[in-house]
Every structure is written in C-alpha cells, then in structure tokens.
Enzyme design. Structure first.
Site, short mmCIF file in Angstrom:
data_model
loop_
_atom_site.label_atom_id
_atom_site.label_comp_id
_atom_site.label_asym_id
_atom_site.label_seq_id
_atom_site.Cartn_x
_atom_site.Cartn_y
_atom_site.Cartn_z
N GLY A 240 0.83 -1.21 0.00
CA GLY A 240 0.00 0.00 0.00
C GLY A 240 0.86 1.25 0.00
N GLY A 241 0.75 2.02 -1.07
CA GLY A 241 1.55 3.25 -1.20
C GLY A 241 0.72 4.48 -0.89
N GLY A 242 -0.17 4.38 0.09
CA GLY A 242 -0.92 5.55 0.57
C GLY A 242 -0.13 6.24 1.67
CB VAL A 243 -1.22 8.49 4.45
CG1 VAL A 243 -0.54 9.25 5.57
CG2 VAL A 243 -2.04 9.43 3.59
CG LEU A 244 -1.06 4.55 7.71
CD1 LEU A 244 -1.77 3.42 8.43
CD2 LEU A 244 -0.39 5.46 8.73
N GLY A 328 -6.68 -1.01 3.77
CA GLY A 328 -7.87 -1.62 4.37
C GLY A 328 -8.12 -1.28 5.82
CG HIS A 506 14.24 38.20 7.16
ND1 HIS A 506 14.04 37.57 5.96
CD2 HIS A 506 15.57 38.52 7.22
CE1 HIS A 506 15.18 37.51 5.30
NE2 HIS A 506 16.14 38.08 6.05
C1 LIG Z 1 -0.36 4.70 12.18
C2 LIG Z 1 -1.29 5.88 12.06
C3 LIG Z 1 -0.77 7.16 12.08
C4 LIG Z 1 -1.60 8.27 11.98
N1 LIG Z 1 -1.04 9.51 11.99
C5 LIG Z 1 -1.85 10.60 11.87
C6 LIG Z 1 -1.29 11.92 11.84
O1 LIG Z 1 -0.07 12.10 11.91
N2 LIG Z 1 -2.13 12.97 11.74
C7 LIG Z 1 -3.49 12.82 11.64
O2 LIG Z 1 -4.21 13.82 11.54
N3 LIG Z 1 -4.06 11.58 11.67
C8 LIG Z 1 -3.26 10.48 11.77
N4 LIG Z 1 -3.82 9.22 11.78
C9 LIG Z 1 -5.29 9.10 11.74
C10 LIG Z 1 -5.84 9.21 13.15
O3 LIG Z 1 -5.24 8.26 14.00
C11 LIG Z 1 -7.35 9.03 13.14
O4 LIG Z 1 -7.89 10.05 12.36
C12 LIG Z 1 -7.92 9.14 14.55
O5 LIG Z 1 -7.39 8.15 15.38
C13 LIG Z 1 -9.43 9.00 14.53
O6 LIG Z 1 -9.88 9.36 15.81
P1 LIG Z 1 -11.21 8.77 16.43
O7 LIG Z 1 -11.42 9.48 17.73
O8 LIG Z 1 -12.28 8.78 15.43
O9 LIG Z 1 -10.89 7.22 16.68
P2 LIG Z 1 -9.74 6.43 17.44
O10 LIG Z 1 -8.52 7.21 17.69
O11 LIG Z 1 -9.60 5.17 16.64
O12 LIG Z 1 -10.40 6.09 18.84
C14 LIG Z 1 -11.57 5.31 18.92
C15 LIG Z 1 -11.54 4.53 20.20
O13 LIG Z 1 -12.82 3.93 20.39
C16 LIG Z 1 -12.64 2.68 21.00
N5 LIG Z 1 -13.83 1.84 20.74
C17 LIG Z 1 -14.23 1.33 19.56
N6 LIG Z 1 -15.36 0.62 19.72
C18 LIG Z 1 -15.66 0.67 21.04
C19 LIG Z 1 -16.72 0.12 21.83
N7 LIG Z 1 -17.70 -0.60 21.31
N8 LIG Z 1 -16.70 0.36 23.15
C20 LIG Z 1 -15.72 1.10 23.73
N9 LIG Z 1 -14.71 1.65 23.03
C21 LIG Z 1 -14.68 1.44 21.69
C22 LIG Z 1 -11.40 2.13 20.33
O14 LIG Z 1 -10.79 1.17 21.15
C23 LIG Z 1 -10.54 3.38 20.20
O15 LIG Z 1 -9.66 3.50 21.27
C24 LIG Z 1 -3.00 8.08 11.87
C25 LIG Z 1 -3.54 6.80 11.84
C26 LIG Z 1 -2.69 5.70 11.93
C27 LIG Z 1 -3.29 4.32 11.86
#
Ligand SMILES: Cc1cc2nc3c(=O)[nH]c(=O)nc-3n(C[C@H](O)[C@H](O)[C@H](O)COP(=O)(O)OP(=O)(O)OC[C@H]3O[C@@H](n4cnc5c(N)ncnc54)[C@H](O)[C@@H]3O)c2cc1C
Length: 533
Positions: A240-244, A328, A506
């Site tokens: 996968g050559g997307g962001v990650l 995915g 500057h």
């Molecule tokens: C490796 C990686 C690097 C990233 N780096 C960046 C970056 O540099 N900058 C950026 O802007 N974005 C980045 N992102 C994207 C970013 O992480 C997501 O946009 C963000 O985490 C989404 O936030 P959220 O609050 O929606 O969900 P999450 O951070 O996923 O939090 C959701 C939480 O809900 C909990 N949960 C789920 N279902 C239940 C349930 N039924 N009961 C109780 N708890 C539950 C989960 O356990 C989880 O802890 C990155 C993503 C990854 C995978």
C-alpha cells in the site's frame, strides 16, 4: 423499671424501630437514587480517541455530566497505537537524516549507531505523557471513565460489557512488556448499564486485512504491530503506497531496513497532486526504497509476497522478514445493530451518516464523530472539529454557528515522510477560472541558511480578482508548520494581496507564505518561479 416504663420503652423501641425502618427505607431509596444517578449522565461518549476525548471534555466544560467508555487504553488509537507513537519514532528518523547531512553544516560525525531500545523508550514516554494528559483532563472535569465494550441498546441506553481480549496482540514496549500492563488500564468485571440523554459514537476504525493475506501468519502484521515490534526488521515489504505506506517506508528506511513498497496504482499517494506524488517517490528512491507500482498482490504468506505486474503481465515473488499491510480499514461498530436501531449507514464505506452541521445521526439523541463517520477524512483536525461540533450542539452552545465551515475544505493534513508533505483545500478541476503556481524554496532565506531548499509550494488560485487560494500542497521539511497559515488564509477567505501587507519575521520558513503570494501577484522580489497555466 416499671411496667409503664417497660411499655414506654417497648413503644419507644417500636417507634424507634419503625423510624429506623423508615430511615432505612429512605436510606435505601436514597442509595438507589444515588446509584441511579451514578449511572445517568447527560452525555455518554463511546471511544476516547481525539473525537471522544474532545467531545467529552467540551461537553463537561459546558456543564454536562459525562461518561466515556473505552475498550482500550485511554486516548484511543491515535494516542496509543497510531499518530503519536509513529511521530515519536519519526523524530528519531529526522535526526538520522540530519546526521547524514551534518557534513554540509561543517560537523563531521564519523560514525553513529541506531539504538532501538532508546528510540522505543522515547516512543513509550511520549505515548504515556499524551495518555496521562488526557486522563488528567478527564479527571479535572469529573468525567466518569468505564473501561469496557459499549453496546448501544436504544437511543438513551448502553450496556458496558467486560473486555474479552486486548485490541492489539503481539505489541511490546521498549522492555518487551505488554503495554496494557499499566495502572491506567482497569477493565470492569461485570456488565454495567448506563443511560444518557445523548450518546456520542466516537469509536474510530480498525485495520482490516485483505483476502490475499493468509490468516494466523506471524510474519504479516498491521501498522500498529510494526510500530510496537520488538526490533527493527532487516527487511520489510510494505503493501500500500498511501499515507501510512509512504510514512513507514520513509521511517524504516532511515532506521536501515531494506524496504520494498508495493502499490497497485501507477503512482504513490494517488489522492495528492501528481507533482507531489512524484516528489515523494523520488525522495524515497533516493534513500534506497524499492518502489513497485502497478502491482497487484496475489498472496501474502510467511514473509513471501506474490505480485502480478500489470504492465508486463508477469508474476514476481518477493521475500522479507516482515510484511506490513497498509491498506484496508473497517468499522469498529456492529453496524447491523446500529441499523436496527434506526441509524442511517453509508453501506459503501461502512460508516455512519451524520448531519454535517450538528454531527447528529438519524436518531436525534445519538451523535457520531471521527473515523466512524462517512464525511470525516480521518485526519485528526477533522475528527477534533466534529467532536467539538457535537458537544456544542448537545450543550446548545450559542456560538456554534461560527464553526459551521465545510471542514474538509479547510482541514490541513501532513504526511510525515522526510521531508514532509502537507495539503489544504480541495484541488479544483482545471477550468479557465483556476490558475496554478509553483513556488520553490530555493529563494527562501531560512531555507538557504538551513540547507533545506529542496521542496516547493503548489498553489491553486482563483483567476478572478482579488485572487484567493483554493488549495495548496507543499513538500518541505517545514511543511507541517507552514500549512497552517494556508489553512487560516483559506478558512478566513483572505485575499492574497492582504497577506502581502502583513509583516513576517525574517528569516523564517513561514516567510515563504508571503513570498509565494507576492510571486502569484507578480510582485516577487526574490523568486522568478514557474507559472503552470
Ligand atoms: C499509524 C497511524 C498514524 C496516523 N497519523 C496521523 C497523523 O499524523 N495525523 C493525523 O491527523 N491523523 C493520523 N492518523 C489518523 C488518526 O489516527 C485518526 O484520524 C484518529 O485516530 C481517529 O480518531 P477517532 O477518535 O475517530 O478514533 P480512534 O482514535 O480510533 O479512537 C476510537 C476509540 O474507540 C474505542 N472503541 C471502539 N469501539 C468501542 C466500543 N464498542 N466500546 C468502547 N470503546 C470502543 C477504540 O478502542 C478506540 O480506542 C494516523 C492513523 C494511523 C493508523
């Protein structure tokens, strides 16, 4: 003691006993009431990632009683497993790059050694600090935290169930321990039912392995398992050559892994501008990443990857110590249950449909924000903004109208390759109304001083006067900081000519914002530039 005394005493004691019963039943009622109150909240938030903690804290700041339910460590995926640990490790990679370039600054570092233990300790400490900050604020605002799995049963009720398994397995801290072994993680032991006038679903998304991956293969891992791996793999195939995919290729190549990056499209970061994609591809190749484009993965098993090359219609077998799947994601929620409750779902993306202005789902008491929502870009600024909107709406905060900007248009984001890539705004279709310019950092004084002239700012503006930015993408070491200025300019709808009237310190990288505006308006004093249409 006389009989009368005795009777009196008995009566008294009966009275007393009746009073006691009344008292007890009052106590009992009070207790029940307090218990009920304990389980009744104005707002229940599911998930403690950026969407969850932002909306929970904001609701509490606006006077609501709030509970937050998290099945994992506080801070969600972003703080514990994604953005924060990844960027903590990228900080080390950046340093390695500086060491490689040190001779140009007159410093001769003849040798250096990569100490993964310390890199991993830094990652652990950063994550712990970020987590404890969130914990502190949840405590400060008296937000009740439940560590368990939330199941919505109706528009106001949730059953919290004990956790059956960790969200992530095969993850290790610097000392080889399970990161869940922390005082911050105390799961509930029995079901708890709670009710809330409103519910906010902020449960994010999780990785999903495609069908071509063999199950139970310890050599095929997800991005979190790579970030929390025991060591740096000698060789790594990234699918996968997307962001990650690009971020991992850049990070682990700096940490000296041999990397093969596989992408099915004809270019990396296909949602970015072509010139930007090409710059990233060039930079990754320069540091020694092998990039295979137009390649369909047929099978991944035990470190072996079979790909079909589209251009030559041939197969190739690749081998490595580990394979990381950077494609995915799937939803975290039982969507069938949500649908049965009456919540509208975007079937194609398996996400929740909300009202953009309020973050309300089709059930007015249930809100959703962040990765779980169809319109969210899954970049943290967008997630946080939605959390904020939901909280403001629930709390009937009067100043909400100002927040109703089309967030995807002004959400800046950064791709943390080295040098970084950043973007804001939606790149418009090429029509006569749109102009495109490229400003290169070669004329920015700070860039010249720091030897960081590689990179450019690509700008899409209106042809109509006064000229305004429509979108900006940039590639540069300082991209992450500079992009914020463009985000503000676009959000506040400021014409370029007004930026030219502002003083900038500057010599700074941010001066490039003004220099680029001057260039677009034909007022440049240091850059001859490239005008593209
Ligand atoms: C490796 C990686 C690097 C990233 N780096 C960046 C970056 O540099 N900058 C950026 O802007 N974005 C980045 N992102 C994207 C970013 O992480 C997501 O946009 C963000 O985490 C989404 O936030 P959220 O609050 O929606 O969900 P999450 O951070 O996923 O939090 C959701 C939480 O809900 C909990 N949960 C789920 N279902 C239940 C349930 N039924 N009961 C109780 N708890 C539950 C989960 O356990 C989880 O802890 C990155 C993503 C990854 C995978």
């Amino acid at each position: 003691m006389s009989t009368t005394d005795l009777i009196d005493t008995v009566e008294l004691s009966e009275n007393v006993s009746i009073d006691n019963e009344q008292d007890q039943s009052m106590d009992h009622n009070e207790e029940e009431q307090t218990q009920q109150e304990q389980y009744q909240f104005d707002v229940i938030v599911i998930g403690s990632g950026p969407g969850g903690y932002t909306s929970a804290i904001r609701c509490a700041q606006l006077g609501k009683s709030v509970a937050i339910i998290e099945r994992d460590l506080l801070g969600g995926h972003a703080v514990n497993w994604g953005c924060i640990p990844l960027n903590a490790m990228i900080a080390s990679a950046r340093f390695i790059r500086l060491i490689h370039e040190s001779v140009r600054y007159g410093i001769n570092i003849s040798s250096h050694r990569i100490d993964y233990l310390r890199i991993a300790r830094h990652r652990d400490e950063v994550v712990k600090k970020a987590r404890s900050q969130i914990k502190k604020f949840l405590e400060k605002y008296h937000i009740q935290v439940y560590t368990g799995v939330a199941n919505i049963i109706d528009k106001n009720h949730i059953i919290i169930k004990p956790i059956q398994k960790y969200t992530y397995i095969n993850v290790y801290d610097a000392d080889g321990r399970n990161p869940y072994e922390t005082d911050d993680y105390i799961p509930i032991r029995a079901d708890i039912e709670i009710s809330g006038k409103n519910i906010i679903i902020a449960s994010g998304i999780e990785y999903n392995f495609p069908n071509f991956v063999e199950t139970n293969d310890t050599k095929t891992i997800d991005p979190t398992q790579l970030l929390w791996h025991k060591n740096i793999p000698d060789s790594l195939i990234i699918i996968g050559g997307g962001v990650l995919g690009c971020e991992f290729a850049s990070l682990y190549r700096h940490l000296r892994s041999n990397i093969i990056l596989i992408e099915k499209n004809s270019r990396l970061l296909k949602f970015m501008d072509e010139q930007v994609s090409f710059a990233v591809e060039t930079r990754l190749k320069d540091i020694g990443v092998e990039i295979i484009l137009n390649a369909y993965v047929e099978r991944v098993s035990k470190g072996e990857v079979i790909i079909q090359l589209q251009q030559t219609n041939t197969k190739r077998t690749l081998l490595s110590s580990l394979v990381v799947i950077c494609t995915g994601r799937k939803s975290t929620f039982d969507y069938e249950n949500l649908q049965n409750l009456g919540i509208n779902i975007d079937q194609e993306h398996s996400t929740i449909i909300i009202n953009e202005n309020t973050c309300q789902t089709s059930i007015p008491t249930i809100y959703a924000c962040g990765g779980v929502v169809s319109s969210c870009w899954s970049w943290i600024p967008c997630v946080i903004h939605q959390g904020y909107l939901a909280a403001n709406r629930i709390s009937e905060y009067e100043d909400n109208s100002k927040s109703y900007i089309p967030i995807n248009l002004v959400t800046p984001f950064v791709i943390n390759v080295i040098p970084a890539v950043a973007s804001v705004g939606e790149v418009p279709k090429l029509t006569d109304d749109v102009l495109i310019y490229t400003f290169k950092f070669q004329s920015n004084q700070r860039a010249i001083i720091d030897n960081q002239t590689w990179g450019f700012i690509k700008m899409w503006t209106t042809r109509e006067e006064p000229k305004k930015f429509l979108a900006v993408q940039l590639v540069h070491e300082a991209a992450a900081e500079i992009i914020e200025y463009y985000s503000m300019i676009i959000s506040l709808n400021i014409p370029l000519r007004e930026i030219c009237l502002l003083p900038f310190a500057h010599p700074t990288y941010t001066e490039s914002v003004k220099e680029a505006c001057e260039y677009v308006l034909g007022q440049s004093m240091n850059y001859e530039g490239t005008y593209l249409n």
